[in-house]
Scaffold this active site. Structure first.
Site, mmCIF file in Angstrom:
data_model
loop_
_atom_site.group_PDB
_atom_site.id
_atom_site.type_symbol
_atom_site.label_atom_id
_atom_site.label_comp_id
_atom_site.label_asym_id
_atom_site.label_seq_id
_atom_site.Cartn_x
_atom_site.Cartn_y
_atom_site.Cartn_z
ATOM 1 N N SER A 145 0.832 -1.212 0.000
ATOM 2 C CA SER A 145 0.000 0.000 0.000
ATOM 3 C C SER A 145 0.866 1.260 0.000
ATOM 4 O O SER A 145 2.041 1.228 0.400
ATOM 5 C CB SER A 145 -0.882 -0.005 1.251
ATOM 6 O OG SER A 145 -0.047 -0.067 2.392
ATOM 7 N N GLU B 14 6.654 -0.150 -5.249
ATOM 8 C CA GLU B 14 5.531 -0.543 -6.121
ATOM 9 C C GLU B 14 4.288 -0.483 -5.253
ATOM 10 O O GLU B 14 3.971 -1.435 -4.543
ATOM 11 C CB GLU B 14 5.743 -1.967 -6.661
ATOM 12 C CG GLU B 14 6.979 -2.145 -7.519
ATOM 13 C CD GLU B 14 6.808 -1.601 -8.934
ATOM 14 O OE1 GLU B 14 5.687 -1.212 -9.306
ATOM 15 O OE2 GLU B 14 7.815 -1.562 -9.658
ATOM 16 N N GLY C 104 4.566 2.387 1.813
ATOM 17 C CA GLY C 104 5.659 3.089 1.126
ATOM 18 C C GLY C 104 6.042 4.378 1.844
ATOM 19 O O GLY C 104 7.221 4.703 1.979
HETATM 20 P P1 NAD Z 1 0.352 -3.806 2.807
HETATM 21 O O1 NAD Z 1 0.924 -2.453 2.591
HETATM 22 O O2 NAD Z 1 -0.596 -4.011 3.928
HETATM 23 O O3 NAD Z 1 1.554 -4.854 3.048
HETATM 24 C C1 NAD Z 1 2.543 -5.079 2.083
HETATM 25 C C2 NAD Z 1 3.794 -5.626 2.742
HETATM 26 O O4 NAD Z 1 4.440 -4.598 3.490
HETATM 27 C C3 NAD Z 1 3.540 -6.760 3.737
HETATM 28 O O5 NAD Z 1 4.577 -7.709 3.610
HETATM 29 C C4 NAD Z 1 3.616 -6.051 5.090
HETATM 30 O O6 NAD Z 1 3.961 -6.896 6.158
HETATM 31 C C5 NAD Z 1 4.710 -5.031 4.821
HETATM 32 N N1 NAD Z 1 4.699 -3.822 5.646
HETATM 33 C C6 NAD Z 1 3.635 -3.053 5.981
HETATM 34 N N2 NAD Z 1 4.047 -1.976 6.687
HETATM 35 C C7 NAD Z 1 5.394 -2.056 6.784
HETATM 36 C C8 NAD Z 1 6.408 -1.245 7.390
HETATM 37 N N3 NAD Z 1 6.098 -0.123 8.039
HETATM 38 N N4 NAD Z 1 7.690 -1.628 7.287
HETATM 39 C C9 NAD Z 1 8.026 -2.748 6.619
HETATM 40 N N5 NAD Z 1 7.111 -3.575 6.040
HETATM 41 C C10 NAD Z 1 5.814 -3.228 6.126
HETATM 42 O O7 NAD Z 1 -0.315 -4.256 1.418
HETATM 43 P P2 NAD Z 1 -1.243 -5.519 1.101
HETATM 44 O O8 NAD Z 1 -2.592 -5.336 1.705
HETATM 45 O O9 NAD Z 1 -0.511 -6.787 1.360
HETATM 46 O O10 NAD Z 1 -1.368 -5.390 -0.506
HETATM 47 C C11 NAD Z 1 -2.273 -4.566 -1.160
HETATM 48 C C12 NAD Z 1 -1.630 -3.270 -1.590
HETATM 49 O O11 NAD Z 1 -0.451 -3.523 -2.362
HETATM 50 C C13 NAD Z 1 -2.529 -2.456 -2.521
HETATM 51 O O12 NAD Z 1 -2.396 -1.095 -2.190
HETATM 52 C C14 NAD Z 1 -1.972 -2.745 -3.903
HETATM 53 O O13 NAD Z 1 -2.272 -1.762 -4.867
HETATM 54 C C15 NAD Z 1 -0.507 -2.817 -3.601
HETATM 55 N N6 NAD Z 1 0.220 -3.567 -4.634
HETATM 56 C C16 NAD Z 1 0.997 -2.859 -5.510
HETATM 57 C C17 NAD Z 1 1.657 -3.527 -6.530
HETATM 58 C C18 NAD Z 1 2.483 -2.773 -7.522
HETATM 59 O O14 NAD Z 1 3.251 -3.416 -8.238
HETATM 60 N N7 NAD Z 1 2.373 -1.464 -7.636
HETATM 61 C C19 NAD Z 1 1.559 -4.928 -6.623
HETATM 62 C C20 NAD Z 1 0.784 -5.607 -5.696
HETATM 63 C C21 NAD Z 1 0.120 -4.918 -4.697
#
Ligand code: NAD
Length: 515
Positions: free
Chosen positions: A246, A267, A250
């Site tokens: 998400s 990403e 990022g």
């Molecule tokens: P999320 O942000 O909840 O988690 C993604 C990953 O980040 C997980 O492994 C999580 O444990 C880790 N994470 C979260 N906060 C963190 C932090 N502060 N420090 C380090 N690691 C951390 O996302 P999600 O619900 O798993 O996936 C959905 C999101 O991902 C949507 O927003 C989607 O658009 C995006 N996404 C983007 C792409 C792309 O290529 N642009 C591809 C797939 C998914």
């Protein structure tokens, strides 16, 4: 339709165990310190416990990957590194069904899409193996006589890969296969929602390493949630942090990596739109939009979330899409069933977010044309099956400008192409976009510098379903990173510019005289 059509959790757990065993998992994980679980959105229930990592064990994983980088991997010739990825690709072909089954069990993806995701891994292996003999630097003419000027690409170090639940295997493989041929070692922190697919991938890669005689610590897997990810974010030995998820993730990660002068590749979320011009082939529009908006239950980063339709055809497009969505109602359910097109949402949070977004859209004057209902609320209380929704909106209100990670398609009207592009670009995210038109000049304007501001811009196809040959990623709140094909490999290497003097004299550049 009733819930007896859903498989029971014990059956799914058994199926997962079999697939894991076939991928060499079982003997891989020693007790580490944190208790985690594997869950399936198909029933919403726990499959079995899984040993998770701690920040301390993640730190040890970075140490191992760093030692292997400096002692072995960076000096292994790139084509030899390519043999590891080649062997991994062979194992993926052999275990395509096993991995796809785990993707379906953990992410709830319909089986055909899960197979497609594993195919994407196989494709990136092919690309990376070819790349292992093509990590080209340029040579430039030197202004000094008897001198040669060139650039060389070197491995970076440890690459930390953090991935999201919705592409639990493909995104890791884009990063890892390219990083490995580039001479980097990898530490992977997958989503806490998909530990089993990660264990299976790691198991197959370890088998490939054994088969070709590569060091095991070229790849380390660390399981856990945000805290374990943060260990990679903070560690100065992680030269590149590639994080997919998400925009909120990022925003948390980028400043911390930047503060230690590390590199990052982000990403993040998308809010993807397609413009439908009056000349568009409406059959293509309907097929392209329904797959892009309702496929993967709206849980792709490239899912179609906004349809910006010319007022002359808006009613007809809305009517035809609603008709197609009504047919989807019979195709919601067990993602293993061949007839299913819409599997479950990943969990309760996604369902709550969908309900809240629909309520806000209604409050903004939107009309829900179809969908939104939850199925089996009583009989499968932990699982979240929903009808994909289409909402006609009077304008691009705040809720439309946000990414809701669920199957909601907002339909907006426009009169001029300028207005359509303004609406299209008027959101914080910039991942994927499309225009449906038969008018070439209009298509070219959408593709031009003054058109779509996204990283992916398509004509007469939907926003999702990218191939690995192109660079993948997006602008603005999507994070700016590029992965996969084209010259994305350069993000995984460092460039050295070399000047070699073979002339004997020492002329200085720019005509400077000294001594
Ligand atoms: P999320 O942000 O909840 O988690 C993604 C990953 O980040 C997980 O492994 C999580 O444990 C880790 N994470 C979260 N906060 C963190 C932090 N502060 N420090 C380090 N690691 C951390 O996302 P999600 O619900 O798993 O996936 C959905 C999101 O991902 C949507 O927003 C989607 O658009 C995006 N996404 C983007 C792409 C792309 O290529 N642009 C591809 C797939 C998914």
């Amino acid at each position: 339709m009733d819930t007896s059509a859903l498989p029971d959790t014990e059956h799914l757990a058994e199926r997962a165990r079999t697939a894991l065993g076939r991928c060499g998992v079982g003997r891989l994980r020693e007790p580490i310190g944190a208790a985690g679980v594997a869950r399936t959105p198909i029933t919403g229930q726990i499959l079995f416990p899984v040993e998770f990592d701690t920040a301390a064990s993640a730190e040890r994983a970075v140490t191992a990957a760093h030692d292997t980088f400096t002692s072995a991997w960076r000096d292994t010739p790139a084509p030899v590194r390519g043999r590891l990825v080649h062997r991994f690709g062979e194992l993926l072909r052999e275990h395509k069904e096993d991995l796809a089954a785990l993707v379906t069990i953990e992410a709830g993806k319909i089986h055909s899409e899960a197979l497609g995701e594993v195919q994407e891994m196989i494709d990136i292996c092919d690309l990376a193996v070819g790349l292992s003999r093509q990590l080209y630097g340029r040579t430039m003419p030197s202004e000094r006589p008897g001198h040669r000027l060139m650039e060389t690409w070197h491995p970076l170090g440890v690459v930390g890969v953090i991935t999201a639940f919705n592409f639990p295997v493909a995104v890791w493989s884009w990063n890892t296969c390219v990083a490995l041929v580039c001479g980097d070692t990898v530490v992977w922190k997958p989503s806490e929602l998909t530990p089993l697919t990660a264990l299976a991938c790691h198991g197959l890669l370890m088998r490939a390493a054994e088969d070709v005689g590569a060091p095991a610590d070229v790849h380390r897997l660390v399981l856990g949630d945000r805290e374990v990810g943060e260990a990679l974010v903070e560690d100065p030995r992680v030269a590149l942090l590639s994080a997919t998820g998400s925009t909120a993730m990022g925003r948390a990660v980028a400043p911390r990596v930047a503060a230690r002068m590390g590199r990052y590749l982000l990403e993040l979320g998308g809010n993807n739109a397609a413009v439908v011009a009056p000349s568009a082939d409406l059959d293509l529009v309907v097929r392209g939009s329904v797959f892009a908006a309702a496929g993967t239950a709206g849980q792709r980063c490239t899912s179609l979330r906004r349809l910006i339709v010319h007022e002359d055809v808006a009613d007809e497009v809305a009517r035809r899409i609603v008709d197609a969505y009504k047919q989807l109602r019979d195709r919601i359910g067990d993602p293993f069933e061949e007839s299913t097109l819409v599997g479950p949402l990943v969990g309760e949070r996604a369902h709550t977010a969908m309900g809240a977004a629909l309520a806000r859209a209604r409050a903004d004057g939107g009309e829900v044309l179809v969908g939104g209902a939850r199925w089996w609320e009583e009989s499968a209380a932990d699982a979240y099956y929903v009808e994909p929704a289409v909402v006609r909106m009077p304008g691009q209100t705040e809720v439309v400008r946000e990414e809701t990670f669920a199957p909601i398609l907002y339909v907006l009207g426009y009169r001029t192409l300028e207005e359509a592009v303004e609406l299209h670009n008027g959101v914080p995210q910039g991942l994927s976009s499309a225009i449906f038109t038969q008018d070439q000049a209009e298509a070219e304007r959408f593709l031009s510098a003054a058109g779509s501001d996204c990283g992916i811009v398509n004509v007469n196809i939907g926003t999702s379903g990218a191939e690995i040959g192109g660079a993948f990623g997006g602008e603005k709140d999507t994070g700016g990173g590029r992965e996969s094909g084209s010259d994305s490999w350069k993000a995984y290497m460092r460039r050295a510019t070399n000047t070699v003097n073979y002339g004997g004299g020492l002329p200085l550049a720019q005509g400077v005289r000294f001594l």
